[in-house]
Design a protein around this motif. Sequence first.
Motif: not given
Length: 219
Positions: A2-7, A20-31, A33-40
């Motif tokens: 994700l390439q967006t600003s936080t709210t 969502a706050r500080g969301i990171q999701l990895k599959f093995g060594d592949l990142t 999502l990293n530090d996703v912060n967003v309000d909907i």
Amino acid sequence: MLQTSTTADKDTGPPSAISARGIQLKFGDLTVLNDVNVDIERGTFVSLLGPSGCGKSTFLNAVAGLLEPTAGIIHINGLPKEGIPRAAGYMFQEDTLLPWASALDNVMLPQQVVGRKDEAEARNLLATVGLKGFEEKRPIQLSGGMRKRVQFARLLAQKPEIVFMDEPFGALDALTKLVMQQELLDLMQRDPKTVLFVTHDPAEAILLSDRILVFVDCH
């Protein structure tokens, strides 16, 4: 990714439908999502836009409870998400109708899961999506657009506050896709819900959305 600003969190008013706050999701060594912060906010139609493989569906599935983030926290209506949110419904890209069941029986499936039966409600939902008169037809007897309408009627039968949609119109031809997009807009105007919608089509995102979150491939 994700390439967006936080709210920022709000001090007043009702909580966001999704936070969502500080969301990171990895599959093995592949990142992915990293530090996703967003309000909907509630009642907002938000599209997740970007090329294939950039993390759109991964984020959607993390919010929907189908994937567990490696780090971070997700709140639904102000409460920490635990498993699949009860207030939500999910419409997949793939055809998920029961092939042996009629359109009416497919729409009534969510009712049966919770131990109730309301055929009149199911018929009304099919009429709402333009399928009055097709209640007894099985999926094989319906066009691709009609099957999508049945899927959407079944989703509405769950009475969701939040709707997750993962490229639901991606397999349709261009004309049918335009018709389904307009019908979705009309339904959301009559009965607003919080929608998180995955697409790689900028025109679709612009047509449908109140807000667009742009994902880019940062691998």
